[in-house]
Design an enzyme around this catalytic site. Structure first.
Site, short mmCIF file in Angstrom:
data_model
loop_
_atom_site.label_atom_id
_atom_site.label_comp_id
_atom_site.label_asym_id
_atom_site.label_seq_id
_atom_site.Cartn_x
_atom_site.Cartn_y
_atom_site.Cartn_z
N GLU A 76 34.24 50.16 50.61
CA GLU A 76 35.23 49.49 49.78
C GLU A 76 35.01 47.98 49.76
OE1 GLU A 76 38.56 48.65 47.40
OE2 GLU A 76 37.32 50.42 47.66
N HIS A 79 31.91 46.89 47.75
CA HIS A 79 32.23 46.94 46.32
C HIS A 79 32.99 45.68 45.91
CE1 HIS A 79 33.19 48.43 42.41
NE2 HIS A 79 34.47 48.57 42.66
N HIS A 141 39.95 51.01 35.29
CA HIS A 141 39.02 50.19 36.07
C HIS A 141 37.57 50.56 35.74
CE1 HIS A 141 38.08 47.34 39.09
NE2 HIS A 141 37.72 48.19 40.04
N HIS A 253 37.23 67.36 28.59
CA HIS A 253 36.01 66.56 28.74
C HIS A 253 34.81 67.29 28.12
CE1 HIS A 253 33.44 63.51 30.26
NE2 HIS A 253 32.91 64.22 31.24
N HIS A 311 25.56 61.28 37.17
CA HIS A 311 26.36 61.49 35.96
C HIS A 311 27.03 60.19 35.53
CE1 HIS A 311 28.09 64.00 32.94
NE2 HIS A 311 29.33 63.88 33.37
#
Length: 355
Positions: A76, A79, A141, A253, A311
């Site tokens: 975290e 990032h 985000h 999706h 992906h």
């Protein structure tokens, strides 16, 4: 070469770095999410009140009372560090471009827009933690990161035009056809659906392909699956929706991918006879095919970490190739990277753009 030309060359390189850096931030964010490390640091902007991951004893005294998991906390924080560095890069480009901001054709407004989106992204990063992985914020985000990447790309292309054109603001660009608008809207919707699928932990809600849980049209709950004001409880780690709602999201999706594929195929068919655009249409379709293949593989093999991350990378690649194809369709094959004198000889003004 003049001082201004050197500065413009530096801006071009920084915008190129910004594209690569944004991709790294997006993939790092995806990896953090896939490792269930989104709440590795329960506060923001620090981690247990510190600017680096603290020792366990310090973490235990933090008011959150959330047990420290060092690996997740470091994921975290890395990032966040990378995102902060990206913001610093934008500020550097603002400072370097300040003296050129009123020059005809200089894309100052794109730089300002980039700063605004970066600041908004910082807010989304904070809300991701403070709102405990609320899927609406997590999805926005992700989309914000893709917008930052595309803005860096557009800024880079515009700067390259400025570098080679004798008069970069002497002619307006032609408008793209409505087929481009439809494809862009479907791509945006599909990217949002991908983020919604991931943030609601619905990646393997449909088992098997092409059917879903052995059915072509399984039991679903559309109102719950796309309920945008649902409560998250203590946090949204691992999701809270029931199986039918997650199945709905996953199938939506898949349907979105089908609609996008049809749109891209029609768009490519429309431009296939144009030699200048044919390679870009082919690249766009290849990126789409790769992304579909990765999506199917994730379902068949139950969402392994590497394929799930790939992906996300596929979504990035598809967005980039479509943006580059649109640029070629709108601007044309401008000989970028040439000295101004040579560019003038080749009629660089023909591909000029306006602010």
């Amino acid at each position: 070469m003049s001082h201004h030309d050197l500065r413009l060359g530096l801006l071009i390189r920084l915008s190129q770095l910004g594209i690569a850096f944004t991709v790294a931030v997006i993939l790092m964010g995806a990896f953090t999410r896939l490792m269930d490390a989104g709440l590795g640091c329960p506060d923001w902007p620090g981690c247990y009140g510190q600017w680096v991951v603290p020792e366990p004893g310090v973490a235990e005294s933090h008011p959150s009372a959330v047990p420290l998991e060092p690996l997740k906390a470091w994921l975290e924080m890395v990032h966040r560090y990378l995102a902060s560095m990206l913001g610093g890069l934008v500020l550097m480009m603002l400072a370097l471009g300040w003296s050129r901001r009123k020059r005809p054709g200089y894309p100052w407004h794109i730089t300002l827009c980039l700063l605004a989106v970066i600041l908004l992204q910082g807010a989304f990063g904070a809300f991701t933690v403070t709102l405990r992985l609320w899927p609406q914020v997590v999805t926005l985000h992700l989309l914000g990161g893709l917008v930052v990447m595309l803005l860096f790309l557009w800024l880079h292309l515009r700067l390259r035009v400025t570098a080679v054109s004798a008069n970069p603001a002497n002619r307006a660009l032609p408008k793209l056809s409505h087929w481009w608008a439809i494809a862009a809207l479907l791509l945006a919707a599909q990217l949002a659906l991908g983020g919604w699928t991931s943030s609601n932990y619905a990646g393997i809600a449909c088992q098997g392909f092409p059917t879903c849980n052995g059915q072509w049209w399984p039991t679903m709950d559309w109102s719950e699956g796309f309920h945008l004001t649902q409560r998250v409880g203590p946090d949204y780690l691992y999701g809270q929706l029931h199986a039918d709602a997650r199945t709905t999201i996953h199938l939506a999706h898949r349907l979105g991918a089908l609609a996008l594929g049809l749109s891209l195929t029609l768009l490519a068919a429309r431009h296939w006879r144009e030699p200048r655009l044919r390679p870009w249409m082919g690249a766009m379709l290849a990126a789409y095919g790769l992304q579909v293949g990765l999506g199917i593989a994730n379902v068949v093999w139950w969402l392994p970490l590497g394929l799930a991350l790939a992906h996300t990378a596929g979504a990035v690649l598809l967005a980039l190739t479509m943006a580059l194809a649109a640029w070629q369709a709108k601007v044309g094959a401008l000989p970028v990277g040439l000295p101004k004198a040579q560019a003038q000889e080749q009629g660089a003004g023909e591909c000029a753009i306006t602010s």
